[in-house]
Scaffold this motif. Structure first.
Motif, PDB file in Angstrom:
ATOM      1  N   LYS A 121      -4.235 -18.634 -22.587  1.00  0.00           N
ATOM      2  CA  LYS A 121      -5.572 -18.042 -22.517  1.00  0.00           C
ATOM      3  C   LYS A 121      -6.432 -18.869 -21.568  1.00  0.00           C
ATOM      4  CE  LYS A 121      -9.551 -16.855 -25.450  1.00  0.00           C
ATOM      5  NZ  LYS A 121     -10.050 -16.841 -26.842  1.00  0.00           N
ATOM      6  N   ALA A 122      -7.110 -18.169 -20.664  1.00  0.00           N
ATOM      7  CA  ALA A 122      -8.042 -18.827 -19.747  1.00  0.00           C
ATOM      8  C   ALA A 122      -9.368 -18.089 -19.792  1.00  0.00           C
ATOM      9  CB  ALA A 122      -7.478 -18.856 -18.334  1.00  0.00           C
ATOM     10  N   SER A 123     -10.362 -18.681 -19.209  1.00  0.00           N
ATOM     11  CA  SER A 123     -11.681 -18.057 -19.181  1.00  0.00           C
ATOM     12  C   SER A 123     -11.777 -16.999 -18.083  1.00  0.00           C
ATOM     13  CB  SER A 123     -12.752 -19.127 -18.967  1.00  0.00           C
ATOM     14  OG  SER A 123     -14.032 -18.543 -18.813  1.00  0.00           O
ATOM     15  N   LYS A 124     -11.406 -17.400 -16.864  1.00  0.00           N
ATOM     16  CA  LYS A 124     -11.471 -16.487 -15.726  1.00  0.00           C
ATOM     17  C   LYS A 124     -10.220 -16.637 -14.874  1.00  0.00           C
ATOM     18  CE  LYS A 124     -16.529 -16.818 -15.312  1.00  0.00           C
ATOM     19  NZ  LYS A 124     -17.658 -17.196 -14.404  1.00  0.00           N
ATOM     20  N   GLY A 125      -9.886 -15.563 -14.179  1.00  0.00           N
ATOM     21  CA  GLY A 125      -8.786 -15.604 -13.228  1.00  0.00           C
ATOM     22  C   GLY A 125      -9.059 -14.643 -12.097  1.00  0.00           C
TER      23      GLY A 125
ATOM     24  N   ASN B 103      -5.026 -17.545 -10.057  1.00  0.00           N
ATOM     25  CA  ASN B 103      -5.719 -18.820 -10.227  1.00  0.00           C
ATOM     26  C   ASN B 103      -6.570 -18.774 -11.493  1.00  0.00           C
ATOM     27  OD1 ASN B 103      -4.862 -20.011  -7.668  1.00  0.00           O
ATOM     28  ND2 ASN B 103      -6.186 -18.473  -6.716  1.00  0.00           N
ATOM     29  N   LEU B 104      -6.560 -19.856 -12.259  1.00  0.00           N
ATOM     30  CA  LEU B 104      -7.219 -19.858 -13.565  1.00  0.00           C
ATOM     31  C   LEU B 104      -8.205 -21.007 -13.729  1.00  0.00           C
ATOM     32  CD1 LEU B 104      -4.115 -19.274 -15.907  1.00  0.00           C
ATOM     33  CD2 LEU B 104      -5.637 -17.529 -14.936  1.00  0.00           C
TER      34      LEU B 104
ATOM     35  N   LEU C 212     -11.393 -12.467  -5.439  1.00  0.00           N
ATOM     36  CA  LEU C 212     -10.737 -13.569  -4.758  1.00  0.00           C
ATOM     37  C   LEU C 212     -11.781 -14.370  -3.982  1.00  0.00           C
ATOM     38  CD1 LEU C 212      -7.760 -14.459  -4.525  1.00  0.00           C
ATOM     39  CD2 LEU C 212      -7.694 -13.297  -2.320  1.00  0.00           C
ATOM     40  N   GLY C 213     -11.789 -15.686  -4.185  1.00  0.00           N
ATOM     41  CA  GLY C 213     -12.759 -16.553  -3.541  1.00  0.00           C
ATOM     42  C   GLY C 213     -13.959 -16.878  -4.406  1.00  0.00           C
TER      43      GLY C 213
ATOM     44  N   PRO D  49     -12.502 -23.688  -5.563  1.00  0.00           N
ATOM     45  CA  PRO D  49     -11.180 -24.311  -5.544  1.00  0.00           C
ATOM     46  C   PRO D  49     -11.127 -25.648  -6.281  1.00  0.00           C
ATOM     47  CG  PRO D  49     -11.732 -23.463  -3.369  1.00  0.00           C
ATOM     48  CD  PRO D  49     -12.977 -23.341  -4.212  1.00  0.00           C
ATOM     49  N   GLU D  50     -12.252 -26.365  -6.317  1.00  0.00           N
ATOM     50  CA  GLU D  50     -12.289 -27.649  -7.017  1.00  0.00           C
ATOM     51  C   GLU D  50     -12.284 -27.485  -8.529  1.00  0.00           C
ATOM     52  OE1 GLU D  50     -11.998 -30.514  -5.547  1.00  0.00           O
ATOM     53  OE2 GLU D  50     -11.997 -29.624  -3.547  1.00  0.00           O
ATOM     54  N   HIS D  51     -12.539 -26.272  -8.997  1.00  0.00           N
ATOM     55  CA  HIS D  51     -12.586 -26.024 -10.436  1.00  0.00           C
ATOM     56  C   HIS D  51     -11.329 -25.348 -10.963  1.00  0.00           C
ATOM     57  CE1 HIS D  51     -17.297 -26.007 -10.262  1.00  0.00           C
ATOM     58  NE2 HIS D  51     -16.764 -27.209 -10.064  1.00  0.00           N
ATOM     59  N   ILE D  52     -10.465 -24.900 -10.080  1.00  0.00           N
ATOM     60  CA  ILE D  52      -9.230 -24.232 -10.508  1.00  0.00           C
ATOM     61  C   ILE D  52      -8.291 -25.260 -11.126  1.00  0.00           C
ATOM     62  CG2 ILE D  52      -7.155 -23.044  -9.706  1.00  0.00           C
ATOM     63  CD1 ILE D  52      -8.950 -21.686  -7.583  1.00  0.00           C
TER      64      ILE D  52
END
Length: 222
Positions: free
Chosen positions: A157-161, A166-167, A197-198, A202-205
């Motif tokens: 489970k992730a918050s956003k993708g 990418n999660l 997408l975008g 990227p630093e939070h993935i």
């Protein structure tokens, strides 16, 4: 165009009887409850489940155990005040348990995800958990050899993708998700939101899309 976003039913349809499945979550935090409910509806049996614990109450993972779908569970914390489903099954000899210290569990999953072989760890040396396993002494400290834990599937489970897979996670709900995604042949991630997408910094993935095969957007159960 790469688009890993799909329906819950389509993503889970690959899972067959006898599969080894990693399920994320520390208790109910980060547990992919909707994916588990879908797995129950799928009706698969004889599963080997890898999780931190063995279910809480009658919800999520405990519900899967209660459905009789699990042959064996590999976990670090099988018993707590609300683990009555596991307790009943274990005492009746209806489920097999492989007890693994929590740090070893994480390291064994991580070893599989990194393509490593067996690893030496000091945890468990000299206890029943080390019986029959190779040991060594290194720089005056004793270690026991533990095998990597790999799975056919990981349900996390992730918050956003995004559509590439990418999660990002929400705080402690991250727990075992990232390393389980690395250690499974097929990773299915349920998310509350699929973003463009975008849109993710990227630093939070935390989990790159290379480790995720399917993204399922679900509404959290009430």
């Amino acid at each position: 165009m790469i688009n890993k976003s799909t329906s819950l039913q389509t993503a889970l349809s690959q899972i067959k009887d006898g599969s080894t499945i990693m399920i994320g979550g520390f208790g109910t935090a980060g547990q992919p409850a909707e994916l588990i409910d879908g797995l129950i509806k799928l009706g698969v049996k004889d599963l080997v489940i890898v999780n931190n614990n063995a279910g809480n109450g009658d919800y999520g993972l405990a519900k899967l155990l209660k459905a009789g779908a699990v042959r064996k569970i590999i976990c670090s914390f099988p018993r707590q005040s609300d683990s009555w489903v596991f307790d009943e099954l274990y005492r009746a000899g209806k489920i097999e348990l492989e007890l693994v210290p929590q740090g070893n569990l994480a390291c064994r999953i991580q070893a599989a995800g990194m393509g490593l072989g067996p690893i030496y760890t000091p945890t468990g040396f000299g206890t029943l958990l080390a019986e029959g396993k190779p040991t060594m002494n290194y720089e005056g400290k004793d270690y026991v050899l533990e095998n990597p834990i790999k799975a056919d599937f990981a349900l996390i489970k992730a918050s956003k993708g995004d559509r590439w897979g990418n999660l990002v996670y929400r705080k402690s709900a991250r727990n075992f998700g990232p390393i389980m995604a690395m250690a499974a042949d097929v990773t299915i991630a349920q998310v509350s939101e699929v973003v463009e997408l975008g849109a993710l910094d990227p630093e939070h993935i935390i989990t790159p899309g290379i480790f995720v095969q399917h993204i399922v957007q679900v509404k959290p159960a009430q």
